[in-house]
Write a protein that holds these residues in place. Structure first.
Motif, PDB file in Angstrom:
ATOM      1  N   ILE A 200       0.842  -1.207   0.000  1.00  0.00           N
ATOM      2  CA  ILE A 200       0.000   0.000   0.000  1.00  0.00           C
ATOM      3  C   ILE A 200       0.872   1.251   0.000  1.00  0.00           C
ATOM      4  O   ILE A 200       0.639   2.199  -0.756  1.00  0.00           O
ATOM      5  N   ARG A 201       1.909   1.225   0.819  1.00  0.00           N
ATOM      6  CA  ARG A 201       2.817   2.372   0.902  1.00  0.00           C
ATOM      7  C   ARG A 201       3.431   2.678  -0.466  1.00  0.00           C
ATOM      8  O   ARG A 201       3.503   3.832  -0.891  1.00  0.00           O
ATOM      9  N   ALA A 202       3.849   1.617  -1.162  1.00  0.00           N
ATOM     10  CA  ALA A 202       4.463   1.813  -2.485  1.00  0.00           C
ATOM     11  C   ALA A 202       3.453   2.406  -3.468  1.00  0.00           C
ATOM     12  O   ALA A 202       3.783   3.303  -4.253  1.00  0.00           O
ATOM     13  N   MET A 203       2.218   1.919  -3.423  1.00  0.00           N
ATOM     14  CA  MET A 203       1.175   2.463  -4.310  1.00  0.00           C
ATOM     15  C   MET A 203       0.945   3.937  -4.018  1.00  0.00           C
ATOM     16  O   MET A 203       0.763   4.750  -4.935  1.00  0.00           O
ATOM     17  N   GLN A 204       0.916   4.265  -2.725  1.00  0.00           N
ATOM     18  CA  GLN A 204       0.618   5.651  -2.341  1.00  0.00           C
ATOM     19  C   GLN A 204       1.730   6.606  -2.742  1.00  0.00           C
ATOM     20  O   GLN A 204       1.481   7.743  -3.103  1.00  0.00           O
ATOM     21  N   VAL A 205       2.955   6.121  -2.672  1.00  0.00           N
ATOM     22  CA  VAL A 205       4.094   6.986  -2.976  1.00  0.00           C
ATOM     23  C   VAL A 205       4.308   7.111  -4.482  1.00  0.00           C
ATOM     24  O   VAL A 205       4.821   8.128  -4.972  1.00  0.00           O
ATOM     25  N   CYS A 206       3.883   6.074  -5.225  1.00  0.00           N
ATOM     26  CA  CYS A 206       4.206   5.995  -6.655  1.00  0.00           C
ATOM     27  C   CYS A 206       3.684   7.198  -7.444  1.00  0.00           C
ATOM     28  O   CYS A 206       2.538   7.616  -7.277  1.00  0.00           O
ATOM     29  N   LYS A 207       4.537   7.727  -8.273  1.00  0.00           N
ATOM     30  CA  LYS A 207       4.106   8.748  -9.247  1.00  0.00           C
ATOM     31  C   LYS A 207       5.116   8.751 -10.390  1.00  0.00           C
ATOM     32  O   LYS A 207       6.266   8.327 -10.207  1.00  0.00           O
ATOM     33  N   PRO A 208       4.683   9.220 -11.550  1.00  0.00           N
ATOM     34  CA  PRO A 208       5.595   9.242 -12.694  1.00  0.00           C
ATOM     35  C   PRO A 208       6.861  10.019 -12.359  1.00  0.00           C
ATOM     36  O   PRO A 208       6.788  11.051 -11.677  1.00  0.00           O
ATOM     37  N   GLY A 209       8.000   9.527 -12.833  1.00  0.00           N
ATOM     38  CA  GLY A 209       9.262  10.211 -12.584  1.00  0.00           C
ATOM     39  C   GLY A 209      10.097   9.552 -11.508  1.00  0.00           C
ATOM     40  O   GLY A 209      11.322   9.711 -11.479  1.00  0.00           O
ATOM     41  N   LEU A 210       9.452   8.807 -10.593  1.00  0.00           N
ATOM     42  CA  LEU A 210      10.230   8.071  -9.598  1.00  0.00           C
ATOM     43  C   LEU A 210      10.960   6.921 -10.286  1.00  0.00           C
ATOM     44  O   LEU A 210      10.589   6.511 -11.387  1.00  0.00           O
ATOM     45  N   ARG A 211      11.954   6.387  -9.615  1.00  0.00           N
ATOM     46  CA  ARG A 211      12.656   5.228 -10.149  1.00  0.00           C
ATOM     47  C   ARG A 211      12.319   3.987  -9.328  1.00  0.00           C
ATOM     48  O   ARG A 211      11.911   4.083  -8.166  1.00  0.00           O
ATOM     49  N   GLU A 212      12.488   2.843  -9.966  1.00  0.00           N
ATOM     50  CA  GLU A 212      12.098   1.577  -9.328  1.00  0.00           C
ATOM     51  C   GLU A 212      12.710   1.433  -7.934  1.00  0.00           C
ATOM     52  O   GLU A 212      12.048   1.010  -6.988  1.00  0.00           O
ATOM     53  N   TYR A 213      13.995   1.784  -7.810  1.00  0.00           N
ATOM     54  CA  TYR A 213      14.648   1.585  -6.506  1.00  0.00           C
ATOM     55  C   TYR A 213      14.036   2.449  -5.415  1.00  0.00           C
ATOM     56  O   TYR A 213      14.145   2.132  -4.230  1.00  0.00           O
ATOM     57  N   GLN A 214      13.374   3.533  -5.818  1.00  0.00           N
ATOM     58  CA  GLN A 214      12.758   4.382  -4.787  1.00  0.00           C
ATOM     59  C   GLN A 214      11.519   3.703  -4.193  1.00  0.00           C
ATOM     60  O   GLN A 214      11.244   3.851  -3.003  1.00  0.00           O
ATOM     61  N   LEU A 215      10.792   2.953  -5.010  1.00  0.00           N
ATOM     62  CA  LEU A 215       9.673   2.183  -4.453  1.00  0.00           C
ATOM     63  C   LEU A 215      10.199   1.018  -3.631  1.00  0.00           C
ATOM     64  O   LEU A 215       9.618   0.641  -2.611  1.00  0.00           O
ATOM     65  N   GLU A 216      11.324   0.429  -4.063  1.00  0.00           N
ATOM     66  CA  GLU A 216      11.932  -0.643  -3.269  1.00  0.00           C
ATOM     67  C   GLU A 216      12.285  -0.118  -1.874  1.00  0.00           C
ATOM     68  O   GLU A 216      12.084  -0.802  -0.860  1.00  0.00           O
ATOM     69  N   ALA A 217      12.790   1.113  -1.826  1.00  0.00           N
ATOM     70  CA  ALA A 217      13.149   1.715  -0.537  1.00  0.00           C
ATOM     71  C   ALA A 217      11.917   1.859   0.363  1.00  0.00           C
ATOM     72  O   ALA A 217      11.991   1.663   1.578  1.00  0.00           O
TER      73      ALA A 217
END
Ligand code: MG
Ligand code: ZN
Length: 454
Positions: A200-217
């Motif tokens: 859920i946290r990853a979905m909430q943070v996700c937006k265009p322009g982020l990189r994959e490793y930032q969602l991993e973090a």
């Protein structure tokens, strides 16, 4: 630490050794420490079988179970070998339990320094017929076994007989591990709750322009912040075309509007894995083709879930999912009915494999791809293929259908690079199964709502 569960497990194993070979010695070591590079080690992870029988997480330990049978009865004595107390080493590496505290701490009958292992095994193996070990585990394990056997053989003239049977101890333990007890299911539930929150946290943070490793973090933050010791496996965070690479990791690809992001990630909590996959649109809104394939995948999962119940085989959920996925591929014209003739033929010929190339389920437990035979265990030595495992209370499987469409001339471009997988963890119970990972929503509308309200 609740010693009873580990004592009970050792006893259950001893009972089998008694029944199979009228007693014997079982030797189970934990995992070695692994060097990462100069003076630096990989985070230590105990061996799952060893932990299952002891609850002990330190490296350098070996459990030796001595099962002495007399007639219908048997007596189990557990010997634990562990790192000795050492003030100097403990200053550098941390506190060790040590043999003295291990007896009460782990509920074993005897405990010694691991430096006594070779010597003691020479004694313990004397006059025992059967030895239960991991067969062909490693050159080092073979070398040690040879060493112990040599010690016993050296006493032959004193009238001591060396063991004459080697048995695979893993098969016995793995069959036990296939059925999770209440303590294990409880731990797995808690692990799944944490992993669901991380998704859920990853979905909430996700937006265009982020990189994959930032969602991993973000995932790692939620895991560790919730007390999970580790990931259960390397997280997959795959944007766009990467979502069609099954074992992709989390790279540095930029997440772009209009593309999907597939996350397959789960934490390990107190030795138990969770394994969840969700796929969502980077900009928060599925495109038409994305939504169409998403809903097919979800319907396939729902169909598999209804088939996940006691009495069905391990393959029935997969077959159910396959039917829905393949029908969906025909409906969306990714598979051509004019060429394939029928749904049955599209399944039989394996035409669907171009878009769905993995199985729907695997066992889940201490290991993410957990141990346990996928075939029924029978005593017959027939070479015929054994039937698929019948699902029973206490087994835990994942249910993870997917669709992966890579660019190709004969595929409508609107579907290119759509990779979707939906994965939940199911505990089989009397009434069917309990999905323990549904703390994170799975319906497309609900995912869009979470992302919109973030
Ligand atoms: Mg997974
Ligand atoms: Zn999985």
């Amino acid at each position: 630490m609740n010693n009873n569960i580990y004592q009970e497990r050792r006893n259950a194993l001893a009972k089998q050794i008694h029944a199979k070979s009228g007693g014997g010695i079982a030797v189970i070591s934990t995992a070695p420490e692994l060097a990462r590079n100069r003076d630096s080690e990989f985070p230590y992870r105990h061996d799952s079988d060893f932990f299952y029988l002891t609850g002990f997480e330190e490296p350098g330990a070996t459990l030796v179970m001595e099962v002495n049978s007399s007639g219908k009865n048997y007596k189990l004595q557990s010997h634990l070998f562990c790192r000795p107390k050492d003030t100097e080493r403990e200053i550098w590496d941390g506190i060790r339990l040590g043999p003295d505290a291990a007896i009460a701490g782990l509920g074993v009958e005897f405990a010694y320094s691991n430096q006594e292992l070779d010597h003691k095994l020479g004694e313990l193996l004397a006059d025992q017929d059967a030895v239960y070990i991991r067969l062909a585990e490693s050159a080092e394990a073979d070398r040690r076994l040879r060493h112990w056997m040599k010690k016993v053989r050296g006493q032959a003239r004193a009238g001591i007989n060396p063991p004459s049977e080697l048995h695979d101890v893993e098969a016995l333990i793995h069959e036990m591990r296939l059925f999770k007890d209440a303590h294990e299911v409880d731990t797995m539930r808690r692990a799944a709750v944490i992993s669901a929150r991380a998704h859920i946290r990853a979905m909430q943070v996700c937006k265009p322009g982020l990189r994959e490793y930032q969602l991993e973090a973000e995932l790692l933050h939620e895991f560790r912040n919730s007390g999970a010791q580790s990931v259960a496996y390397n997280s997959i965070v795959a944007g766009g075309a990467n979502s069609c690479i099954l074992h992709y990791r989390a790279g540095s690809t930029e997440l772009r509007s209009g593309e999907l992001c597939l996350i397959d990630a789960g934490c390990e909590l107190d030795g138990y894995a969770s394994d969840i996959t969700r796929t969502f649109p980077v900009n928060g809104k599925f495109t038409g083709p994305q939504r169409a394939l998403y809903d097919i995948t979800l319907a396939a999962q729902e169909s598999a879930v209804t088939m996940t119940k006691p009495g069905n085989t391990f393959m029935q959920p997969h077959e159910a999912a396959l039917k829905v996925l393949t029908q969906g591929l025909l409906d969306e014209k990714l598979l051509k009915l004019s060429e394939l003739g029928s749904l049955e033929n599209a399944i039989e010929t394996g035409a669907y494999r171009r878009f769905y190339m993995h199985r729907t389920s695997h066992w889940l437990g201490m290991d993410v791809h957990d141990v346990g035979s996928y075939r029924e265990q029978s005593n017959s030595s027939s070479k015929e293929e054994k039937p698929w495992r019948i699902l029973k209370n206490g087994m835990v499987i994942t249910i993870e259908p997917g669709l992966y469409v890579r660019p190709a001339d004969d595929i409508d471009e609107a579907f290119w690079n759509i990779g979707i997988r939906i994965e939940d963890d199911a505990v089989i119970n009397d009434s069917g199964c309990e999905l323990i990972s549904r703390g994170v929503p799975v319906k497309a509308d609900e995912i869009e709502a979470i992302m919109k309200n973030a």
